[in-house]
Design a protein around this motif. Structure first.
Motif, PDB file in Angstrom:
ATOM      1  N   GLN A 172       0.998  -1.415   0.292  1.00  0.00           N
ATOM      2  CA  GLN A 172      -0.349   0.032   0.028  1.00  0.00           C
ATOM      3  C   GLN A 172       0.657   1.299  -0.207  1.00  0.00           C
ATOM      4  O   GLN A 172       0.787   2.339  -0.620  1.00  0.00           O
ATOM      5  N   HIS A 173       2.267   1.197   0.275  1.00  0.00           N
ATOM      6  CA  HIS A 173       2.487   2.275   0.917  1.00  0.00           C
ATOM      7  C   HIS A 173       4.373   2.311   0.498  1.00  0.00           C
ATOM      8  O   HIS A 173       4.203   3.203   0.200  1.00  0.00           O
ATOM      9  N   THR A 174       4.495   1.613  -0.417  1.00  0.00           N
ATOM     10  CA  THR A 174       6.013   1.610  -0.820  1.00  0.00           C
ATOM     11  C   THR A 174       6.717   1.244  -2.027  1.00  0.00           C
ATOM     12  O   THR A 174       5.164   0.444  -2.767  1.00  0.00           O
ATOM     13  N   ALA A 175       6.947   1.735  -2.431  1.00  0.00           N
ATOM     14  CA  ALA A 175       7.828   1.162  -4.419  1.00  0.00           C
ATOM     15  C   ALA A 175       8.932   0.173  -4.259  1.00  0.00           C
ATOM     16  O   ALA A 175       9.710   0.531  -3.598  1.00  0.00           O
ATOM     17  N   GLY A 176       8.926  -0.841  -4.852  1.00  0.00           N
ATOM     18  CA  GLY A 176      10.035  -1.452  -4.693  1.00  0.00           C
ATOM     19  C   GLY A 176      10.057  -2.228  -5.758  1.00  0.00           C
ATOM     20  O   GLY A 176       9.186  -2.259  -6.659  1.00  0.00           O
ATOM     21  N   PHE A 177      12.013  -2.697  -6.351  1.00  0.00           N
ATOM     22  CA  PHE A 177      11.793  -3.331  -7.682  1.00  0.00           C
ATOM     23  C   PHE A 177      12.874  -4.364  -7.442  1.00  0.00           C
ATOM     24  O   PHE A 177      13.430  -4.176  -6.711  1.00  0.00           O
ATOM     25  N   ALA A 178      13.333  -5.116  -8.233  1.00  0.00           N
ATOM     26  CA  ALA A 178      13.405  -6.920  -7.825  1.00  0.00           C
ATOM     27  C   ALA A 178      14.098  -7.338  -9.514  1.00  0.00           C
ATOM     28  O   ALA A 178      13.169  -7.312 -10.061  1.00  0.00           O
ATOM     29  N   LEU A 179      15.139  -7.539  -9.099  1.00  0.00           N
ATOM     30  CA  LEU A 179      15.903  -8.215  -9.932  1.00  0.00           C
ATOM     31  C   LEU A 179      15.824 -10.427  -9.518  1.00  0.00           C
ATOM     32  O   LEU A 179      16.283 -10.610  -8.651  1.00  0.00           O
ATOM     33  N   VAL A 185      14.364 -14.375  -5.488  1.00  0.00           N
ATOM     34  CA  VAL A 185      15.319 -12.820  -5.866  1.00  0.00           C
ATOM     35  C   VAL A 185      16.484 -12.064  -6.147  1.00  0.00           C
ATOM     36  O   VAL A 185      17.260 -12.786  -5.023  1.00  0.00           O
ATOM     37  N   ALA A 186      17.127 -11.894  -6.742  1.00  0.00           N
ATOM     38  CA  ALA A 186      18.537 -11.689  -6.468  1.00  0.00           C
ATOM     39  C   ALA A 186      18.564 -10.426  -5.679  1.00  0.00           C
ATOM     40  O   ALA A 186      20.131 -10.254  -5.119  1.00  0.00           O
ATOM     41  N   ALA A 187      17.904  -9.646  -6.283  1.00  0.00           N
ATOM     42  CA  ALA A 187      18.187  -7.666  -5.739  1.00  0.00           C
ATOM     43  C   ALA A 187      17.432  -7.325  -5.496  1.00  0.00           C
ATOM     44  O   ALA A 187      16.370  -7.633  -6.075  1.00  0.00           O
ATOM     45  N   ASP A 188      16.973  -6.596  -4.052  1.00  0.00           N
ATOM     46  CA  ASP A 188      15.267  -5.822  -3.910  1.00  0.00           C
ATOM     47  C   ASP A 188      15.752  -5.226  -3.622  1.00  0.00           C
ATOM     48  O   ASP A 188      16.802  -4.247  -2.985  1.00  0.00           O
ATOM     49  N   ALA A 189      15.185  -3.283  -3.981  1.00  0.00           N
ATOM     50  CA  ALA A 189      15.522  -1.960  -3.953  1.00  0.00           C
ATOM     51  C   ALA A 189      14.340  -1.928  -3.380  1.00  0.00           C
ATOM     52  O   ALA A 189      13.073  -1.603  -4.187  1.00  0.00           O
ATOM     53  N   HIS A 190      13.713  -0.963  -2.765  1.00  0.00           N
ATOM     54  CA  HIS A 190      12.608   0.085  -2.536  1.00  0.00           C
ATOM     55  C   HIS A 190      12.906   1.140  -1.732  1.00  0.00           C
ATOM     56  O   HIS A 190      14.259   1.955  -1.563  1.00  0.00           O
ATOM     57  N   GLY A 191      11.810   2.041  -0.932  1.00  0.00           N
ATOM     58  CA  GLY A 191      12.135   3.162  -1.245  1.00  0.00           C
ATOM     59  C   GLY A 191      10.560   4.176   0.360  1.00  0.00           C
ATOM     60  O   GLY A 191      10.158   3.451  -0.004  1.00  0.00           O
ATOM     61  N   VAL A 192      11.748   4.270   1.289  1.00  0.00           N
ATOM     62  CA  VAL A 192      10.413   4.764   2.482  1.00  0.00           C
ATOM     63  C   VAL A 192      10.214   6.518   1.381  1.00  0.00           C
ATOM     64  O   VAL A 192      11.240   6.861   1.170  1.00  0.00           O
ATOM     65  N   ILE A 193       8.885   6.284   1.726  1.00  0.00           N
ATOM     66  CA  ILE A 193       8.435   7.899   1.315  1.00  0.00           C
ATOM     67  C   ILE A 193       7.632   8.514   2.308  1.00  0.00           C
ATOM     68  O   ILE A 193       7.008   7.730   2.552  1.00  0.00           O
ATOM     69  N   GLY A 194       8.283   9.795   2.157  1.00  0.00           N
ATOM     70  CA  GLY A 194       7.601  10.862   3.440  1.00  0.00           C
ATOM     71  C   GLY A 194       8.413  12.252   2.915  1.00  0.00           C
ATOM     72  O   GLY A 194       9.008  12.231   2.516  1.00  0.00           O
ATOM     73  N   MET A 216      21.271  -1.536 -10.352  1.00  0.00           N
ATOM     74  CA  MET A 216      20.712  -1.716 -11.325  1.00  0.00           C
ATOM     75  C   MET A 216      18.599  -0.901 -10.419  1.00  0.00           C
ATOM     76  O   MET A 216      17.965  -0.226 -10.849  1.00  0.00           O
ATOM     77  N   ALA A 217      18.327  -2.683  -9.312  1.00  0.00           N
ATOM     78  CA  ALA A 217      17.405  -2.471  -7.922  1.00  0.00           C
ATOM     79  C   ALA A 217      17.698  -1.062  -7.781  1.00  0.00           C
ATOM     80  O   ALA A 217      16.302  -0.126  -7.448  1.00  0.00           O
ATOM     81  N   LEU A 218      18.496  -0.218  -7.238  1.00  0.00           N
ATOM     82  CA  LEU A 218      18.593   1.257  -7.067  1.00  0.00           C
ATOM     83  C   LEU A 218      18.048   2.217  -7.927  1.00  0.00           C
ATOM     84  O   LEU A 218      16.976   3.023  -7.800  1.00  0.00           O
ATOM     85  N   ALA A 219      18.490   1.639  -9.298  1.00  0.00           N
ATOM     86  CA  ALA A 219      18.165   2.713 -10.587  1.00  0.00           C
ATOM     87  C   ALA A 219      16.390   3.009 -10.647  1.00  0.00           C
ATOM     88  O   ALA A 219      15.775   3.825 -11.154  1.00  0.00           O
ATOM     89  N   LEU A 220      15.980   1.422 -10.880  1.00  0.00           N
ATOM     90  CA  LEU A 220      14.426   1.722 -10.807  1.00  0.00           C
ATOM     91  C   LEU A 220      13.765   2.104 -10.172  1.00  0.00           C
ATOM     92  O   LEU A 220      13.061   2.618 -10.474  1.00  0.00           O
TER      93      LEU A 220
END
Length: 265
Positions: A172-179, A185-194, A216-220
């Protein structure tokens, strides 16, 4: 970022838990350049789990402690020796704590007296808002997926789980992408939004490290944040060379170095 001077008579801080309805009142204690500000807003907005305590004077917040369910805890407002002592007590049972506090004369010594040890982190952000992070080429044998509740439940990322709570709350609250490769899941990146910010974090599975997947995951996530009008932020320990390198490769600039107080509570 600097500590506000204590008001007269406030040398004996008394922190009381803040009800959810009153959490927005704490925003006034944080400058726009306060490190980990996205975490503060995310707790206040209910986007990530956490608790907050504050000292009030004449019904106005003077100092506060915002604790996430991850190690990251953030202090704002007027610092006193009593504040650090109370914070250490309130955080008992929390486990690892990295307390971000506004620096000022004596604050480091007060934290030490309360049982914390000194540490230092770096804050990177985007100085040119319109900049779009270049997207490195994804290897052919990896697939890019947007992390949903089901994917989040299976992540090999203890830090992500400690920050974001349940899979439903994450979705509901977060954006994340994975390779992903061969269903893993080889790598996963997320963002705390506020607060108009998206603070980035990443985890790479041990079997897939040293391949540039974290970048790559962070760039996404960073590119997604820019599309949403959010400013990307990365913070890391001052001696964490790989994180510093990735922040710079993402086009982020070191904005400040700031102290933290560390403890196992």
């Amino acid at each position: 970022m600097s500590a506000a001077p204590p008001a007269p008579g406030l040398d004996q801080t008394q922190l009381v838990e803040v009800a959810a309805a009153d959490l927005p009142r704490l925003v006034s204690l944080f400058d726009p350049d306060h490190p980990n500000l996205a975490f503060v807003h995310a707790v206040i907005d209910g986007a990530i789990p956490g608790r907050a305590w504050a000292h009030f004077h004449n019904d106005a917040p003077v100092s506060c402690l915002v604790a996430t369910t991850a190690p990251f805890c953030i202090a704002g407002g007027a610092m006193t020796p009593a504040f650090f002592t109370e914070a250490k007590t309130l955080l008992a049972g929390h486990g690892e704590v990295q307390l971000v506090y506004p620096p000022g004369p004596g604050t480091g010594a007060w934290a030490k007296q309360a049982g914390f040890t000194a540490g230092r982190r770096l804050h990177f952000t985007r100085t040119h808002f319109g900049f779009i992070t270049p997207m490195p080429a994804v290897p052919d044998d990896y697939a890019v997926v947007r992390i949903d509740a089901e994917t989040f439940s299976g992540l090999d990322s203890p830090m992500a789980r400690s920050i974001f709570g349940t899979s439903a709350q994450y979705a509901q609250h977060t954006a994340g992408f994975a390779l992903v490769k061969d269903g893993q899941v080889a790598a996963d990146a997320h963002g705390v939004i506020g607060g108009g910010l998206i603070e980035l974090g990443v985890h790479t599975h041990p079997d897939h490290r040293r391949k540039g997947l974290a970048l790559m995951a962070l760039a996404l996530v960073s590119r997604w944040g820019t599309e949403q009008g959010l400013r990307s932020v990365i913070t890391c320990h001052a001696d964490k060379t790989p994180s510093i390198s990735m922040a710079r490769k993402l086009g982020l600039t070191e904005e400040l170095s700031y102290p933290i107080a560390k403890a196992i509570c």
